[in-house]
Design an enzyme around this catalytic site. Structure first.
Site, PDB file in Angstrom:
ATOM      1  N   ASP A 105      79.764  22.987 119.701  1.00  0.00           N
ATOM      2  CA  ASP A 105      79.410  23.586 118.311  1.00  0.00           C
ATOM      3  C   ASP A 105      80.705  23.773 117.629  1.00  0.00           C
ATOM      4  O   ASP A 105      81.163  25.205 117.871  1.00  0.00           O
ATOM      5  CB  ASP A 105      78.434  25.101 118.509  1.00  0.00           C
ATOM      6  CG  ASP A 105      76.858  24.690 119.012  1.00  0.00           C
ATOM      7  OD1 ASP A 105      76.966  23.688 119.696  1.00  0.00           O
ATOM      8  OD2 ASP A 105      76.330  25.661 119.008  1.00  0.00           O
ATOM      9  N   LYS A 168      74.352  23.612 111.701  1.00  0.00           N
ATOM     10  CA  LYS A 168      73.748  24.766 112.586  1.00  0.00           C
ATOM     11  C   LYS A 168      74.345  25.923 111.313  1.00  0.00           C
ATOM     12  O   LYS A 168      75.343  25.777 110.639  1.00  0.00           O
ATOM     13  CB  LYS A 168      74.585  25.011 113.658  1.00  0.00           C
ATOM     14  CG  LYS A 168      74.732  26.752 114.177  1.00  0.00           C
ATOM     15  CD  LYS A 168      75.275  26.730 115.598  1.00  0.00           C
ATOM     16  CE  LYS A 168      75.589  28.004 116.135  1.00  0.00           C
ATOM     17  NZ  LYS A 168      76.378  28.146 117.308  1.00  0.00           N
ATOM     18  N   LYS A 202      70.101  23.841 113.860  1.00  0.00           N
ATOM     19  CA  LYS A 202      70.106  24.919 114.829  1.00  0.00           C
ATOM     20  C   LYS A 202      70.275  26.299 113.856  1.00  0.00           C
ATOM     21  O   LYS A 202      70.952  26.330 112.995  1.00  0.00           O
ATOM     22  CB  LYS A 202      71.284  25.074 115.638  1.00  0.00           C
ATOM     23  CG  LYS A 202      71.326  26.134 116.365  1.00  0.00           C
ATOM     24  CD  LYS A 202      72.646  26.069 117.388  1.00  0.00           C
ATOM     25  CE  LYS A 202      72.590  27.249 118.281  1.00  0.00           C
ATOM     26  NZ  LYS A 202      73.759  27.017 119.648  1.00  0.00           N
TER      27      LYS A 202
END
EC number: 4.1.2.4
Length: 250
Positions: A105, A168, A202
């Site tokens: 990430d 995300k 996400k």
């Protein structure tokens, strides 16, 4: 390495604990976390049936060892500010992959996105993508609460063009806030299944109860980053109907 499933094309709102747990990256990124905390996190995650745990880079090897293939291991790079040089982010990502992380990430340089330099955002992401093999998942944290809608769209399109697998919402550390239903919906419509795109979405940051979690999935989230996973899952009452998703922002 844990095999990675394809992101759901049309996320179905879960109706039980197990179905919701499968969306979850069970997360501990606090700087004061200890090795014992990470061991506990992994064991909790395995017991809860989550998809993965997300830990700081220095704990990847430990998490992989404790997980023993029972769940995926994710980590972060350029975290939490995103102000690292692209080659530093790429090195950090490559090191995590060498430690057997399944997912990375990364944080973009949010300031660059705020000035509309999406070519530079794309180049930053592409540098990390080049360091992360295609059999590992790359998620791109855009810090949506700090961006306008136009900037969210631009950052998401840059992530898609650079070959990312997910966008995300948040690090969970930014004072502007975490995930919102509006941002998740916009991200899903821009690069996710809702808009015919290929990227997962996400939602992470400030999701503290079942209603908020279900609302994020209803808006288009295909993964959730949670630190209080057990309390969210506890929102399911085996003797009650599934609660109606709330419209809380985060």
């Amino acid at each position: 390495m844990t095999a990675q499933p394809e992101a759901p094309r049309t996320p179905a709102v879960p109706h039980d604990r197990a179905a919701l747990a499968a969306y979850v990256d069970h997360t501990l990124l606090k700087p004061e976390a200890t090795a014992g905390d990470i061991t506990t996190l992994v064991e909790e995650g395995a017991a809860l049936g989550v998809f993965s745990v997300c830990v700081s880079p220095s704990f990847v090897s430990l998490a992989v060892e404790v997980a023993a293939g029972r769940l995926a291991v994710a980590t972060v790079c350029g975290f939490p500010s995103g102000k690292h040089m692209s080659d530093v982010k790429a090195f950090e990502a490559a090191r995590a992959v060498s430690d057997d992380a399944d997912e990375i990430d990364m944080v973009i340089d949010v300031g660059i996105a705020r000035t509309g330099r999406f070519d530079a955002v794309q180049a930053d992401i592409a540098a990390v993508r080049a360091a992360v093999p295609n059999d590992r998942i790359l998620k791109v944290i855009i810090e949506s609460a700090a961006l306008t809608d136009e900037q969210i769209v631009g950052a998401c399109k840059a992530a898609q063009a650079a070959g990312a697998d997910f966008v995300k919402t948040s690090t969970g550390f930014h004072p502007a806030g975490g995930a919102s239903v509006h941002a998740v919906s916009l991200m899903a419509r821009t690069v996710g299944a809702a808009g015919g795109g290929r990227l997962g979405v996400k939602a992470s940051g400030g999701i503290r109860d079942l209603s908020a979690a279900l609302s994020m999935i209803e808006a288009g989230a295909t993964r959730l980053g949670l630190s209080g996973t057990a309390s969210v899952l506890d929102g399911f009452d085996a003797n009650a109907a599934t609660p109606t998703p709330s419209t809380d922002t985060y």
